[in-house]
Scaffold this motif. Structure first.
Motif, short mmCIF file in Angstrom:
data_model
loop_
_atom_site.label_atom_id
_atom_site.label_comp_id
_atom_site.label_asym_id
_atom_site.label_seq_id
_atom_site.Cartn_x
_atom_site.Cartn_y
_atom_site.Cartn_z
N GLU A 189 0.83 -1.22 0.00
CA GLU A 189 0.00 0.00 0.00
C GLU A 189 0.86 1.26 0.00
N LEU A 190 2.07 1.17 0.56
CA LEU A 190 2.92 2.36 0.67
C LEU A 190 4.26 2.24 -0.04
N ILE A 191 4.64 1.01 -0.43
CA ILE A 191 5.97 0.82 -1.01
C ILE A 191 5.87 0.05 -2.33
N ASP A 192 6.36 0.68 -3.39
CA ASP A 192 6.56 0.00 -4.68
C ASP A 192 8.00 -0.46 -4.73
N LEU A 193 8.29 -1.39 -5.60
CA LEU A 193 9.66 -1.82 -5.82
C LEU A 193 10.08 -1.44 -7.23
N ASP A 194 11.30 -0.93 -7.37
CA ASP A 194 11.78 -0.61 -8.71
C ASP A 194 12.21 -1.90 -9.40
N GLU A 195 12.73 -1.80 -10.60
CA GLU A 195 13.06 -2.98 -11.39
C GLU A 195 14.17 -3.83 -10.79
N TRP A 196 14.92 -3.28 -9.82
CA TRP A 196 16.00 -4.03 -9.17
C TRP A 196 15.60 -4.51 -7.76
N GLY A 197 14.36 -4.23 -7.36
CA GLY A 197 13.89 -4.66 -6.05
C GLY A 197 14.06 -3.64 -4.94
N TYR A 198 14.53 -2.45 -5.28
CA TYR A 198 14.70 -1.41 -4.26
C TYR A 198 13.38 -0.70 -4.00
N PRO A 199 13.13 -0.31 -2.74
CA PRO A 199 11.86 0.33 -2.40
C PRO A 199 11.74 1.75 -2.92
N VAL A 200 10.53 2.06 -3.37
CA VAL A 200 10.15 3.42 -3.74
C VAL A 200 8.92 3.73 -2.90
N ILE A 201 9.09 4.63 -1.94
CA ILE A 201 8.00 4.94 -1.03
C ILE A 201 7.00 5.85 -1.73
N LYS A 202 5.74 5.39 -1.79
CA LYS A 202 4.68 6.15 -2.45
C LYS A 202 4.28 7.36 -1.62
N ASP A 203 4.08 7.13 -0.33
CA ASP A 203 3.68 8.20 0.58
C ASP A 203 4.41 7.96 1.89
N ARG A 204 5.23 8.91 2.30
CA ARG A 204 6.02 8.74 3.53
C ARG A 204 5.16 8.69 4.79
N VAL A 205 4.01 9.37 4.78
CA VAL A 205 3.14 9.39 5.95
C VAL A 205 2.35 8.08 6.02
N VAL A 206 2.42 7.43 7.17
CA VAL A 206 1.76 6.14 7.36
C VAL A 206 0.39 6.38 7.99
N PRO A 207 -0.69 6.01 7.31
CA PRO A 207 -2.03 6.16 7.89
C PRO A 207 -2.18 5.27 9.13
N ASP A 208 -3.04 5.68 10.04
CA ASP A 208 -3.24 4.93 11.28
C ASP A 208 -3.53 3.45 11.04
N HIS A 209 -4.36 3.15 10.05
CA HIS A 209 -4.76 1.76 9.83
C HIS A 209 -3.63 0.88 9.27
N LEU A 210 -2.51 1.49 8.86
CA LEU A 210 -1.39 0.71 8.33
C LEU A 210 -0.17 0.71 9.25
N ARG A 211 -0.30 1.31 10.42
CA ARG A 211 0.86 1.40 11.32
C ARG A 211 1.39 0.04 11.75
N THR A 212 0.52 -0.88 12.08
CA THR A 212 0.97 -2.21 12.50
C THR A 212 1.72 -2.89 11.36
N HIS A 213 1.19 -2.78 10.15
CA HIS A 213 1.86 -3.38 8.97
C HIS A 213 3.21 -2.72 8.72
N ALA A 214 3.27 -1.40 8.88
CA ALA A 214 4.52 -0.68 8.66
C ALA A 214 5.57 -1.09 9.71
N ARG A 215 5.15 -1.27 10.96
CA ARG A 215 6.07 -1.73 12.01
C ARG A 215 6.61 -3.11 11.68
N ARG A 216 5.74 -3.99 11.22
CA ARG A 216 6.17 -5.35 10.87
C ARG A 216 7.13 -5.34 9.68
#
Length: 70
Positions: free
Chosen positions: A26-53
């Motif tokens: 929901e917040l991180i895409d991967l480029d063609e080499w597998g490196y993260p591209v953050i879509k939105d730096r701000v983490v919504p409340d409902h995704l905080r647990t997933h972001a921590r994991r």
């Protein structure tokens, strides 16, 4: 009110394993080499647990979940 959480990637430590993008698509895409591209730096409340994991699962601890300092 809970403080805003933001995602940050340590680009020097990251080796492009892509696990963060698999765990938090929901917040991180991967480029063609597998490196993260953050879509939105701000983490919504409902995704905080997933972001921590996702940050905890990073093999090189290159993904960070920071409290907003403003």
């Amino acid at each position: 009110m809970t403080p805003t959480k933001t995602l940050r990637v340590d680009r020097i430590a990251c080796t492009g394993k892509g696990l963060c993008g698999e765990l938090l698509p929901e917040l991180i895409d991967l480029d063609e080499w597998g490196y993260p591209v953050i879509k939105d730096r701000v983490v919504p409340d409902h995704l905080r647990t997933h972001a921590r994991r996702a940050a905890a699962a990073c093999p090189l601890l290159a993904l960070h979940l920071d409290a907003d300092r403003t």
